[in-house]
Design a protein around this motif. Structure first.
Motif, PDB file in Angstrom:
ATOM      1  N   GLN A   1      19.598  99.656 -18.019  1.00 31.40           N
ATOM      2  CA  GLN A   1      21.509  98.461 -18.507  1.00 31.40           C
ATOM      3  C   GLN A   1      22.208  99.907 -18.675  1.00 31.40           C
ATOM      4  OE1 GLN A   1      21.264  95.630 -17.698  1.00 31.40           O
ATOM      5  NE2 GLN A   1      23.320  95.857 -17.894  1.00 31.40           N
ATOM      6  N   GLU A   2      22.241 100.602 -19.738  1.00 28.51           N
ATOM      7  CA  GLU A   2      23.042 101.136 -20.003  1.00 28.51           C
ATOM      8  C   GLU A   2      23.864 102.305 -19.062  1.00 28.51           C
ATOM      9  OE1 GLU A   2      22.686 103.476 -24.247  1.00 28.51           O
ATOM     10  OE2 GLU A   2      20.432 103.596 -22.857  1.00 28.51           O
ATOM     11  N   VAL A   3      22.408 102.890 -18.205  1.00 23.57           N
ATOM     12  CA  VAL A   3      23.140 103.489 -16.694  1.00 23.57           C
ATOM     13  C   VAL A   3      24.368 102.655 -15.595  1.00 23.57           C
ATOM     14  CG1 VAL A   3      22.606 104.745 -14.800  1.00 23.57           C
ATOM     15  CG2 VAL A   3      21.121 105.336 -16.707  1.00 23.57           C
ATOM     16  N   LEU A   4      23.462 101.799 -16.480  1.00 19.96           N
ATOM     17  CA  LEU A   4      24.346 100.317 -14.738  1.00 19.96           C
ATOM     18  C   LEU A   4      25.877 101.016 -15.667  1.00 19.96           C
ATOM     19  CD1 LEU A   4      24.650  97.945 -12.631  1.00 19.96           C
ATOM     20  CD2 LEU A   4      23.562  96.872 -14.219  1.00 19.96           C
ATOM     21  N   GLU A   5      25.568 100.275 -16.923  1.00 25.27           N
ATOM     22  CA  GLU A   5      26.966  99.266 -17.287  1.00 25.27           C
ATOM     23  C   GLU A   5      27.827 101.064 -17.562  1.00 25.27           C
ATOM     24  OE1 GLU A   5      26.540  97.616 -21.384  1.00 25.27           O
ATOM     25  OE2 GLU A   5      25.930  95.722 -19.861  1.00 25.27           O
ATOM     26  N   LEU A   6      27.491 102.070 -17.709  1.00 19.01           N
ATOM     27  CA  LEU A   6      28.730 103.845 -17.693  1.00 19.01           C
ATOM     28  C   LEU A   6      29.315 103.590 -16.516  1.00 19.01           C
ATOM     29  CD1 LEU A   6      26.241 105.170 -20.072  1.00 19.01           C
ATOM     30  CD2 LEU A   6      28.626 104.439 -20.795  1.00 19.01           C
ATOM     31  N   ALA A   7      28.179 103.199 -14.956  1.00 20.25           N
ATOM     32  CA  ALA A   7      28.669 103.619 -13.528  1.00 20.25           C
ATOM     33  C   ALA A   7      29.773 102.843 -13.902  1.00 20.25           C
ATOM     34  CB  ALA A   7      27.013 103.318 -13.194  1.00 20.25           C
ATOM     35  N   VAL A   8      29.730 101.403 -14.431  1.00 18.98           N
ATOM     36  CA  VAL A   8      30.508 100.301 -14.127  1.00 18.98           C
ATOM     37  C   VAL A   8      32.023 100.671 -14.242  1.00 18.98           C
ATOM     38  CG1 VAL A   8      30.992  97.990 -14.316  1.00 18.98           C
ATOM     39  CG2 VAL A   8      28.803  99.144 -13.341  1.00 18.98           C
ATOM     40  N   ALA A   9      31.464 101.085 -15.651  1.00 24.52           N
ATOM     41  CA  ALA A   9      32.813 101.320 -16.802  1.00 24.52           C
ATOM     42  C   ALA A   9      33.137 102.382 -15.931  1.00 24.52           C
ATOM     43  CB  ALA A   9      32.301 101.727 -17.925  1.00 24.52           C
ATOM     44  N   ASN A  10      33.048 103.097 -14.909  1.00 20.55           N
ATOM     45  CA  ASN A  10      33.591 104.039 -14.517  1.00 20.55           C
ATOM     46  C   ASN A  10      33.836 104.313 -12.966  1.00 20.55           C
ATOM     47  OD1 ASN A  10      33.549 107.613 -16.396  1.00 20.55           O
ATOM     48  ND2 ASN A  10      31.642 106.531 -16.776  1.00 20.55           N
ATOM     49  N   GLU A  11      32.976 103.278 -12.822  1.00 18.72           N
ATOM     50  CA  GLU A  11      34.049 103.202 -11.186  1.00 18.72           C
ATOM     51  C   GLU A  11      35.625 102.397 -10.601  1.00 18.72           C
ATOM     52  OE1 GLU A  11      34.080 101.230  -7.217  1.00 18.72           O
ATOM     53  OE2 GLU A  11      34.317 100.021  -9.068  1.00 18.72           O
ATOM     54  N   GLN A  12      36.166 103.298 -10.287  1.00 18.64           N
ATOM     55  CA  GLN A  12      37.425 103.270  -9.965  1.00 18.64           C
ATOM     56  C   GLN A  12      37.637 101.073  -9.551  1.00 18.64           C
ATOM     57  OE1 GLN A  12      38.938 105.426  -6.801  1.00 18.64           O
ATOM     58  NE2 GLN A  12      39.214 107.033  -8.137  1.00 18.64           N
ATOM     59  N   GLY A  13      38.354 100.207 -10.411  1.00 18.35           N
ATOM     60  CA  GLY A  13      38.066  99.332  -9.819  1.00 18.35           C
ATOM     61  C   GLY A  13      36.924  98.403 -11.347  1.00 18.35           C
ATOM     62  N   ASN A  14      35.933  99.141 -11.365  1.00 21.33           N
ATOM     63  CA  ASN A  14      34.932  98.327 -12.579  1.00 21.33           C
ATOM     64  C   ASN A  14      34.015  97.194 -11.671  1.00 21.33           C
ATOM     65  OD1 ASN A  14      37.472  98.960 -14.963  1.00 21.33           O
ATOM     66  ND2 ASN A  14      35.317 100.112 -15.100  1.00 21.33           N
TER      67      ASN A  14
END
Length: 346
Positions: free
Chosen positions: A129-142
């Protein structure tokens, strides 16, 4: 004494096609087209990586600390209050930016996965879950609909509840391939979203929810003849058409040539058609329809990627190990850090 090596490994991340017509901001499919990121521990300054970019598609990417992959990489260590290692990064870019194929998602996912591998080697583990949420937080547009399939592979449905991202991976039929047509121009996702209305009529919302249900049912039951109707959309494509007026004609040409259905890929500019045969004919029809409207472009025929982001060829920094002990299967996560299907969003 066996020689000591720096940590070195490669992260492979697939392209994605989001929405698939009616699944606006909620559906995404991973595709067998990849950006590859080689990471080696070394350098003088953890805040200033040495970044080398290979491939003409990456020509405009920054090579300093503002690089998205590195920002995602650094954010993981910051979230844990740990100083990041100095690294050298080599990127092999095969996914065009601004084409609706999840290029920014690969950088965000790749950076977080690379950082999690460094932490794993230090005895620290990130949860899935941390991997997913950190990746979404960094993606342009989330956008979780791009990030989740890039991370997990396959067809993924996402939603957010009380600030938590839920992602459910579902099988995608082996019989189907994606025919991708990418115009010579890109489409800005933010500009496309500004064209969308602040609210929608009830009939349009009902139309789309029904098509999402139909699309998922058709894919799981093999009723592929329903895909054409199921990929219809009223929430985003009619509005984004202002940036790509030739889109409806190209979609019609794909279906007439044998595709089950077609839609804009993500926020564009690529179009995706789903088919089980006549792939070259479909691609050629899409290109000819585009050319008739003054649009040039390139095409690809891709299978779905089932595995998502993975670490390949890790080399540990302490002791050289026999070759048989290396993690050489490029289609799997390291056995020390598996991702299990269906484990996110429970």
């Amino acid at each position: 004494m066996a020689p000591v090596f720096p940590v070195a490994f490669t992260v492979l991340v697939p392209a994605t096609s989001a929405n698939l017509g009616p699944g606006f901001d909620s559906l995404g499919l991973a595709l067998q087209l990849y950006n590859r990121f080689e990471v080696v521990e070394g350098g003088d300054d953890p805040q200033h990586p040495v970044i080398q970019i290979e491939g003409s598609l990456g020509a405009g990417l920054p090579t300093g600390p503002e690089n998205l992959f590195f920002r995602a990489f650094s954010s993981v260590f910051a979230s844990k209050g740990i100083e990041p290692p100095a690294v050298r990064i080599r990127m092999f870019i095969q996914i065009p930016a601004g084409a609706g194929l999840g290029s920014s998602a690969t950088a965000a996912v790749g950076g977080v996965v690379a950082a999690s591998e460094f932490l794993r080697l230090r005895g620290l583990m990130l949860s899935e879950q941390e991997v997913l949420e950190l990746a979404v937080a960094n993606e342009q547009g989330n956008h979780p609909d791009n990030v989740a399939p890039a991370l997990l592979g396959g067809l993924v449905a996402t939603t957010v509840k009380d600030g938590k991202i839920h992602a459910v991976k579902t099988p995608f039929p082996d019989a189907l391939k994606a025919v991708i047509f990418t115009p010579s121009f890109s489409m800005d996702t933010l500009a496309g979203r500004k064209l969308l209305p602040p609210s929608y009529p009830k009939d349009d919302v009902t139309f789309n929810t029904g098509r999402v249900a139909l699309l998922l049912s058709a894919l799981q039951t093999g009723r592929y003849e329903l895909i054409g109707e199921a990929m219809q959309d009223r929430l985003h494509q009619p509005y984004r058409q202002a940036l790509f007026p030739a889109m409806p004609d190209i979609i019609k040409a794909a279906v007439a040539a044998g595709a089950y259905g077609a839609s804009l890929s993500g926020g564009g500019s690529s179009l995706i058609a789903l088919a089980s045969s006549r792939f070259q004919e479909i691609l050629r029809a899409m290109q000819e329809a585009a050319r008739a409207r003054g649009v040039e472009g390139t095409g690809m025929i891709l299978r779905a990627d089932k595995h998502g982001a993975r670490v390949i060829n890790p080399r540990h920094h302490r002791v050289r190990r026999p070759r048989a002990r290396y993690y050489e299967d490029q289609f799997c996560w390291s056995p020390a850090r598996p991702l299990k299907e269906g484990s996110l969003g429970r």
